[in-house]
Design an enzyme around this catalytic site. Structure first.
Site, PDB file in Angstrom:
ATOM      1  N   LYS A 143      47.090  11.601  10.927  1.00 40.93           N
ATOM      2  CA  LYS A 143      47.687  10.552  10.196  1.00 40.93           C
ATOM      3  C   LYS A 143      47.257  10.935   8.338  1.00 40.93           C
ATOM      4  CE  LYS A 143      46.211   6.023  11.215  1.00 40.93           C
ATOM      5  NZ  LYS A 143      45.268   5.148  11.206  1.00 40.93           N
ATOM      6  N   ILE A 144      48.552  10.777   7.819  1.00 40.32           N
ATOM      7  CA  ILE A 144      48.814  11.030   6.308  1.00 40.32           C
ATOM      8  C   ILE A 144      49.312   9.510   5.790  1.00 40.32           C
ATOM      9  CG2 ILE A 144      49.861  12.765   4.682  1.00 40.32           C
ATOM     10  CD1 ILE A 144      50.071  14.435   6.428  1.00 40.32           C
TER      11      ILE A 144
END
EC number: 2.2.1.2
Length: 373
Positions: A143-144
């Protein structure tokens, strides 16, 4: 074999992948995650700093491992990284059969980069690569956040052949930037010789927080016209995001060229789907956001509500973008500054995750200090 709850099975049949927005060691050890897979159509898991902070602060499931790490001299960052990546790796293994059965579309588990890096492109890329190597599972998603610094990081990480869940998307404009980053990253991955069919991405579009912020502003305006618009912005925003997704992945020449090389679509994922206003239906952000090739990640309370009384009538998004745009036109006409709303939500989103991470750091440090005495 256990049977799936009909309402959730109907959601799956309509093309929505049901993911659980929660993870803890207790959920893994007790077999509860497997039970949700078997009975509530769950085919994926998302985590975030707040979820891990809650998991580590409740009960004693992590005590033995933290004590062992303390004995080895691990610092607080290494301790948190080890316990969280262990949970995520185990969840990946539990979901591996779903990953295989879906050809890699589902059976996915997400872990987030340190939220303190949200505005640092290079450090985000570095940590994403590290997490990918540590967990070492093909059904992982890194997750970014979709901050301005996050967009080039997303492209760079995808270019390495790493699957990405883009988080904290609030506006359609930013969603377009995310899709562009996806296409750029996949083009670079193709140039580097990666198998594009193995790289997966979802774009996590936050829903309930949009209503919370806009409803507050509508109440401050206070007119009958303003109050009548409460509870509409979150769904309208997501529906406009889906229309933008269709533009790119059903007609854009850049994507078509990648598709020929095996690339999949970057699916919209509806996040922040727990209803915060008790005046609204507790299944609002599920039943109103049904469309093919979407994901809905739900806290368990929302999952249970849908299983119990969610009415799924098939696709509730396709063809609604005109009405959704009208909602936004009305909001702007009565003085809602939408770009300010989205800026506030993004900065608050990063701050909330940073605060949870700090709580997690402080609590774990206290535990390590106590063990050192």
């Amino acid at each position: 074999m256990a049977s799936q709850k009909p309402n959730l099975a109907a959601l799956s049949a309509a093309g929505v992948s049901v993911w659980l927005d929660d993870l803890s060691r207790d959920r893994l050890r007790s077999g509860n995650l497997q039970e949700l897979i078997d009975t509530k159509s769950v085919v994926g898991v998302t985590t975030n700093p707040s979820i891990f902070q809650k998991a580590l602060s409740e009960g004693h499931d992590y005590d033995a491992q933290v004590a062992e790490l303390a004995e080895r001299g691990a610092d607080v960052d290494a301790t948190i990284r080890t316990v969280t990546t262990d949970d995520v790796r185990n969840a990946c293994d539990v979901l591996a059969p779903r990953w295989e059965a879906s050809g890699g579309v589902d059976g996915r588990v997400s872990i987030e980069v340190d939220p303190r890096l949200a505005h640092e492109t290079d450090k985000t890329i570095q940590q994403a690569v590290e997490l990918w190597k540590i967990v070492d599972r093909p059904n992982l998603l890194i997750k970014i956040p979709a901050t301005k610094a996050g967009l080039p990081a997303i492209a760079a990480v995808l270019a390495e052949g790493i699957s990405v869940n883009v988080t904290l998307i609030f506006s359609v404009d930013r969603h377009r930037g995310v899709m562009d980053a996806y296409l750029t990253g996949m083009e670079k991955a193709a140039q580097a010789g990666h198998d594009l069919s193995k790289i997966h991405s979802v774009a996590s579009f936050f829903v309930s927080r949009v209503d919370t912020e806009i409803d507050n502003r509508l109440e401050q305006i206070g007119s009958a016209e303003a109050l009548a618009l409460r509870g509409q912005a979150g769904v309208a925003n997501a529906r406009l995001a889906y229309a933008a997704y269709q533009e790119v992945f059903e007609g854009d020449a850049r994507y078509q060229a990648l598709k020929e090389r095996g690339a999949r679509v970057q699916r919209p994922l509806w996040a922040s789907t727990g209803v915060k206003n008790p005046d609204y239906s507790d299944t609002l952000y599920v039943t109103e956001l049904v469309a093919p090739h979407t994901v809905n990640t739900m806290p368990e309370k929302t999952l249970d509500a849908v299983a119990d009384h969610g009415v799924v009538k098939g696709d509730s998004i396709t063809g609604t973008s005109g009405d959704a745009q009208q909602v936004f036109d009305k909001l702007e006409a009565i003085g809602i500054d939408l770009s300010d709303v989205f800026d506030v939500l993004e900065s608050e989103g990063v701050e909330k995750f940073e605060a949870s991470w700090k709580e997690l750091l402080d609590a774990t440090q206290a535990q390590l200090d106590a063990l050192a005495k």
